[in-house]
Design a protein around this motif. Structure first.
Motif, mmCIF file in Angstrom:
data_model
loop_
_atom_site.group_PDB
_atom_site.id
_atom_site.type_symbol
_atom_site.label_atom_id
_atom_site.label_comp_id
_atom_site.label_asym_id
_atom_site.label_seq_id
_atom_site.Cartn_x
_atom_site.Cartn_y
_atom_site.Cartn_z
ATOM 1 N N LEU A 135 51.798 -72.654 91.649
ATOM 2 C CA LEU A 135 50.748 -73.672 91.653
ATOM 3 C C LEU A 135 49.760 -73.446 90.506
ATOM 4 N N PRO A 136 49.435 -74.495 89.756
ATOM 5 C CA PRO A 136 48.414 -74.355 88.707
ATOM 6 C C PRO A 136 47.015 -74.357 89.318
ATOM 7 N N GLY A 137 46.096 -73.666 88.663
ATOM 8 C CA GLY A 137 44.697 -73.718 89.077
ATOM 9 C C GLY A 137 44.207 -72.497 89.823
ATOM 10 N N ILE A 138 45.082 -71.516 90.060
ATOM 11 C CA ILE A 138 44.664 -70.279 90.719
ATOM 12 C C ILE A 138 44.150 -69.319 89.646
ATOM 13 N N ASP A 139 42.971 -68.771 89.872
ATOM 14 C CA ASP A 139 42.356 -67.895 88.873
ATOM 15 C C ASP A 139 42.517 -66.413 89.184
ATOM 16 N N ALA A 140 42.683 -66.049 90.442
ATOM 17 C CA ALA A 140 42.865 -64.649 90.819
ATOM 18 C C ALA A 140 43.317 -64.591 92.275
ATOM 19 N N ILE A 141 43.912 -63.465 92.642
ATOM 20 C CA ILE A 141 44.357 -63.256 94.026
ATOM 21 C C ILE A 141 43.884 -61.878 94.475
ATOM 22 N N HIS A 142 43.267 -61.850 95.646
ATOM 23 C CA HIS A 142 42.912 -60.574 96.261
ATOM 24 C C HIS A 142 43.760 -60.418 97.518
ATOM 25 N N ILE A 143 44.317 -59.237 97.714
ATOM 26 C CA ILE A 143 45.147 -58.970 98.884
ATOM 27 C C ILE A 143 44.271 -58.307 99.942
ATOM 28 N N GLY A 144 44.102 -58.990 101.065
ATOM 29 C CA GLY A 144 43.279 -58.475 102.153
ATOM 30 C C GLY A 144 44.116 -57.622 103.078
ATOM 31 N N ILE A 145 44.057 -56.316 102.895
ATOM 32 C CA ILE A 145 45.007 -55.449 103.610
ATOM 33 C C ILE A 145 44.673 -55.294 105.092
ATOM 34 N N ASN A 146 43.439 -55.586 105.492
ATOM 35 C CA ASN A 146 43.118 -55.439 106.913
ATOM 36 C C ASN A 146 43.807 -56.519 107.745
ATOM 37 N N ASP A 147 43.576 -57.788 107.411
ATOM 38 C CA ASP A 147 44.243 -58.861 108.146
ATOM 39 C C ASP A 147 45.750 -58.849 107.913
ATOM 40 N N LEU A 148 46.176 -58.443 106.729
ATOM 41 C CA LEU A 148 47.618 -58.369 106.477
ATOM 42 C C LEU A 148 48.266 -57.353 107.411
ATOM 43 N N ALA A 149 47.593 -56.224 107.607
ATOM 44 C CA ALA A 149 48.107 -55.228 108.550
ATOM 45 C C ALA A 149 48.147 -55.785 109.968
ATOM 46 N N LEU A 150 47.086 -56.486 110.371
ATOM 47 C CA LEU A 150 47.053 -57.081 111.709
ATOM 48 C C LEU A 150 48.179 -58.090 111.886
ATOM 49 N N SER A 151 48.435 -58.887 110.851
ATOM 50 C CA SER A 151 49.479 -59.913 110.976
ATOM 51 C C SER A 151 50.865 -59.300 111.100
ATOM 52 N N LYS A 152 51.014 -58.071 110.640
ATOM 53 C CA LYS A 152 52.300 -57.373 110.741
ATOM 54 C C LYS A 152 52.380 -56.463 111.963
ATOM 55 N N GLY A 153 51.301 -56.438 112.751
ATOM 56 C CA GLY A 153 51.299 -55.611 113.939
ATOM 57 C C GLY A 153 51.018 -54.145 113.679
ATOM 58 N N TYR A 154 50.442 -53.824 112.513
ATOM 59 C CA TYR A 154 50.138 -52.441 112.184
ATOM 60 C C TYR A 154 48.799 -52.036 112.797
ATOM 61 N N SER A 155 48.663 -50.762 113.086
ATOM 62 C CA SER A 155 47.437 -50.262 113.695
ATOM 63 C C SER A 155 46.439 -49.744 112.667
ATOM 64 N N PHE A 156 46.876 -49.518 111.430
ATOM 65 C CA PHE A 156 46.030 -48.928 110.389
ATOM 66 C C PHE A 156 46.148 -49.783 109.147
ATOM 67 N N LEU A 157 44.995 -50.204 108.599
ATOM 68 C CA LEU A 157 45.032 -51.182 107.509
ATOM 69 C C LEU A 157 45.803 -50.684 106.290
ATOM 70 N N PHE A 158 45.718 -49.387 105.987
ATOM 71 C CA PHE A 158 46.395 -48.893 104.790
ATOM 72 C C PHE A 158 47.900 -48.752 104.992
ATOM 73 N N GLN A 159 48.369 -49.006 106.203
ATOM 74 C CA GLN A 159 49.818 -48.951 106.450
ATOM 75 C C GLN A 159 50.557 -49.986 105.609
ATOM 76 N N THR A 160 49.873 -51.075 105.251
ATOM 77 C CA THR A 160 50.505 -52.091 104.406
ATOM 78 C C THR A 160 50.928 -51.525 103.054
ATOM 79 N N LEU A 161 50.231 -50.483 102.597
ATOM 80 C CA LEU A 161 50.565 -49.898 101.296
ATOM 81 C C LEU A 161 51.894 -49.159 101.321
ATOM 82 N N LEU A 162 52.391 -48.839 102.519
ATOM 83 C CA LEU A 162 53.680 -48.156 102.631
ATOM 84 C C LEU A 162 54.853 -49.104 102.422
#
Length: 271
Positions: A135-162
């Motif tokens: 998609l055109p018009g996006i200037d930057a993306i930040h990855i929110g690891i806390n909600d991303l971890a929750l959406s994957k059922g992880y108990s620790f936010l930094f688990q997404t980094l694994l």
């Protein structure tokens, strides 16, 4: 280049201090829809900022961009975006999207009148990253690891980094030439995972942005501006010094840090 830091506040004096300290973004956080339900049981940032907080903060900023994190796309998104733009937002950030259609709606409502940042924090958004990057018009993306971890059922936010997919996401965004960042940082030596381990991983992945975590500093609004500035500068100085150290390191240092970081995360989640 040092990480560009996001400082969340609706206090004009704190915003003024942030600009004096050359913090890169001041952020008004309007996101509330669905957040309490997702994160109410965790010690995370749930804001009580309001649309009417934007103008007073805007008035004290002369060089520092004012970012406004809006709510996820909802029935009143057009109204919310118009008010945020009218009051002086330089950047709008869309959180918690799951579909390309939501991103398209956001971009069409902003219409290039401010920079458009995405906060990628759902497994659904991760799955369609290729479509989003088209998609055109996006200037930057930040990855929110806390909600991303929750959406994957992880108990620790930094688990997404694994996840292998995390490095893949960063690589895809970087390949598209978009600035990106992830998560937040505390002061050096603080947190379950020391901040220096996270900062070094930012450098390994090519990340250029991070949120100043709520735990980074506690400011007293009753103190004189000079004391607020001094406190912020004292908190920031070790981070910037450590980043200067990182610029002099070879790739082997970052690979070792990556392995140590993953070992720390696994130890925490296995306890």
């Amino acid at each position: 280049m040092p990480l560009k830091l996001m400082f969340f506040t609706n206090n004009p004096r704190f915003a003024q201090a942030a600009e004096i300290c050359r913090i890169d973004f001041v952020v008004i956080d309007l996101e509330i829809i669905g957040k309490l339900e997702r994160q109410g049981h965790k010690d995370t940032r749930i804001s009580h900022h309001l649309l009417q907080d934007i103008a007073p903060v805007r008035q004290v900023l002369h060089q520092t961009p004012l970012m406004v994190r809006i709510n996820p796309i909802h029935a009143q998104s057009a109204h919310e975006i118009e008010l945020a733009l009218h009051q002086g937002a330089d950047i709008l950030m869309l959180p918690y999207f799951k579909t390309q259609a939501e991103v398209k709606t956001f971009l069409s409502l902003v219409r290039g009148r401010a920079k458009s940042y995405l906060l990628l924090e759902t497994k659904e958004a991760e799955a369609i990253l290729d479509d989003i990057l088209d998609l055109p018009g996006i200037d930057a993306i930040h990855i929110g690891i806390n909600d991303l971890a929750l959406s994957k059922g992880y108990s620790f936010l930094f688990q997404t980094l694994l996840d292998d997919s995390f490095s893949e996401m960063c690589g895809k965004i970087r390949a598209h030439g978009l600035p990106f960042g992830f998560g937040g940082i505390a002061q050096l030596g603080q947190g379950l995972i020391p901040a220096e381990k996270i900062i070094a991983e930012h450098y390994r992945l090519g990340s250029t942005m991070a949120i100043m975590a709520r735990s980074f500093i506690t400011l007293n609004e009753d103190r004189p501006l000079t004391e607020i500035v001094a406190a912020l500068e004292a908190a920031l100085a070790p981070v910037r010094e450590y980043e200067s150290f990182l610029t002099r390191q070879e790739s082997e240092f970052f690979l070792q840090n990556h392995a140590q970081l993953h070992a720390m995360i696994r130890e925490i989640i296995d306890d």
